[in-house]
Design a protein around this motif. Structure first.
Motif, mmCIF file in Angstrom:
data_model
loop_
_atom_site.group_PDB
_atom_site.id
_atom_site.type_symbol
_atom_site.label_atom_id
_atom_site.label_comp_id
_atom_site.label_asym_id
_atom_site.label_seq_id
_atom_site.Cartn_x
_atom_site.Cartn_y
_atom_site.Cartn_z
ATOM 1 N N MET A 1 -0.172 0.635 -10.289
ATOM 2 C CA MET A 1 0.187 1.851 -9.591
ATOM 3 C C MET A 1 -0.970 2.845 -9.627
ATOM 4 O O MET A 1 -1.618 2.986 -10.647
ATOM 5 N N TYR B 1 -1.791 9.893 -10.290
ATOM 6 C CA TYR B 1 -1.748 11.152 -9.557
ATOM 7 C C TYR B 1 -1.970 12.270 -10.570
ATOM 8 O O TYR B 1 -1.167 12.454 -11.477
ATOM 9 N N SER C 1 -2.759 -3.923 -1.619
ATOM 10 C CA SER C 1 -1.601 -4.489 -0.924
ATOM 11 C C SER C 1 -1.088 -3.405 0.008
ATOM 12 O O SER C 1 -1.173 -2.206 -0.303
ATOM 13 N N GLU D 1 1.993 -2.674 0.759
ATOM 14 C CA GLU D 1 3.120 -1.957 0.163
ATOM 15 C C GLU D 1 2.655 -0.918 -0.865
ATOM 16 O O GLU D 1 3.205 0.181 -0.929
ATOM 17 N N MET D 2 1.662 -1.276 -1.677
ATOM 18 C CA MET D 2 1.145 -0.320 -2.669
ATOM 19 C C MET D 2 0.567 0.909 -1.970
ATOM 20 O O MET D 2 0.839 2.043 -2.352
ATOM 21 N N ARG E 1 1.175 1.966 1.148
ATOM 22 C CA ARG E 1 2.243 2.674 1.851
ATOM 23 C C ARG E 1 3.024 3.558 0.870
ATOM 24 O O ARG E 1 3.322 4.721 1.155
ATOM 25 N N GLU E 2 3.321 3.033 -0.313
ATOM 26 C CA GLU E 2 4.015 3.816 -1.336
ATOM 27 C C GLU E 2 3.146 4.993 -1.795
ATOM 28 O O GLU E 2 3.646 6.095 -2.036
ATOM 29 N N ALA E 3 1.835 4.782 -1.915
ATOM 30 C CA ALA E 3 0.922 5.871 -2.302
ATOM 31 C C ALA E 3 0.943 6.995 -1.261
ATOM 32 O O ALA E 3 0.927 8.182 -1.626
ATOM 33 N N HIS F 1 3.439 7.912 0.523
ATOM 34 C CA HIS F 1 4.668 8.662 0.285
ATOM 35 C C HIS F 1 4.597 9.471 -1.012
ATOM 36 O O HIS F 1 5.069 10.613 -1.058
ATOM 37 N N GLN F 2 4.008 8.911 -2.056
ATOM 38 C CA GLN F 2 3.887 9.629 -3.323
ATOM 39 C C GLN F 2 2.964 10.840 -3.199
ATOM 40 O O GLN F 2 3.192 11.869 -3.836
ATOM 41 N N GLU G 1 1.672 5.711 9.194
ATOM 42 C CA GLU G 1 2.484 6.158 8.051
ATOM 43 C C GLU G 1 2.012 7.526 7.553
ATOM 44 O O GLU G 1 2.820 8.396 7.243
ATOM 45 N N THR H 1 4.248 10.983 7.574
ATOM 46 C CA THR H 1 4.699 11.315 6.220
ATOM 47 C C THR H 1 4.112 12.610 5.688
ATOM 48 O O THR H 1 4.818 13.410 5.080
#
Length: 118
Positions: A1, A4, A20, A22-23, A25-27, A29-30, A65, A69
Motif C-alpha cells: 500500500m 500518505y 497494479s 487496482e492499487m 485506482r485505490e490510491a 481515491h485515497q 478516474e 474523483t
C-alpha cells in the motif's frame, strides 16, 4: 500500500510496490479522502520506487478516474521514472478539469506546486 503523509503544506504519497491498476485506482481515491479530511489542496505523488509500468489503456482509465474523483482546486504533481513517463494520464485528467502535472524529478514538482523546501 502507498503511504500518505501530511507535510503541512501538502500531502506526500509514496508508492513502494509493484504496479497494479487496482492499487493505483485505490490510491487515486485515497488521495481524495486524505485531501478532504486533512484540508490539503496540494499533493506530491512519488512513483519513483514503483516497479512495473502502466499499459496505454490503464493510463487512460487512471486519467478518467482522477478527473472524476479529485475535487477541483486540488493540485497534484506526480514524479515517476523517466522511462515510465508519457503524457497520457496527464492529458486525460487535465482535459477533464483536473490540475495534474507529471515530472521526472522531485524539485521541479515541488516548484510547480509552489512549495518551498527548506
Amino acid at each position: 500500500m502507498p503511504t500518505y503523509t501530511n507535510k503541512r503544506m501538502y500531502l506526500l504519497v509514496e508508492v513502494h510496490e509493484l504496479y497494479s491498476f487496482e492499487m493505483l485506482r485505490e490510491a487515486v481515491h485515497q488521495i481524495a479522502v486524505h485531501c478532504k479530511k486533512e484540508n490539503l489542496n496540494k499533493v506530491l505523488v512519488d512513483l519513483t520506487n514503483m516497479n512495473g509500468d502502466f499499459n496505454i489503456l490503464d493510463r487512460y482509465k487512471i486519467g478518467l478516474e482522477i478527473a472524476k474523483t479529485w475535487e477541483r482546486g486540488v493540485q497534484v504533481a506526480a514524479v515517476a521514472k523517466e522511462n515510465q513517463v508519457n503524457s497520457l494520464v496527464e492529458n486525460v485528467a487535465v482535459n477533464r478539469g483536473s490540475t495534474l502535472s507529471v515530472f521526472t524529478k522531485i524539485e521541479p514538482a515541488l516548484t510547480w506546486l509552489q512549495i518551498n523546501q527548506e
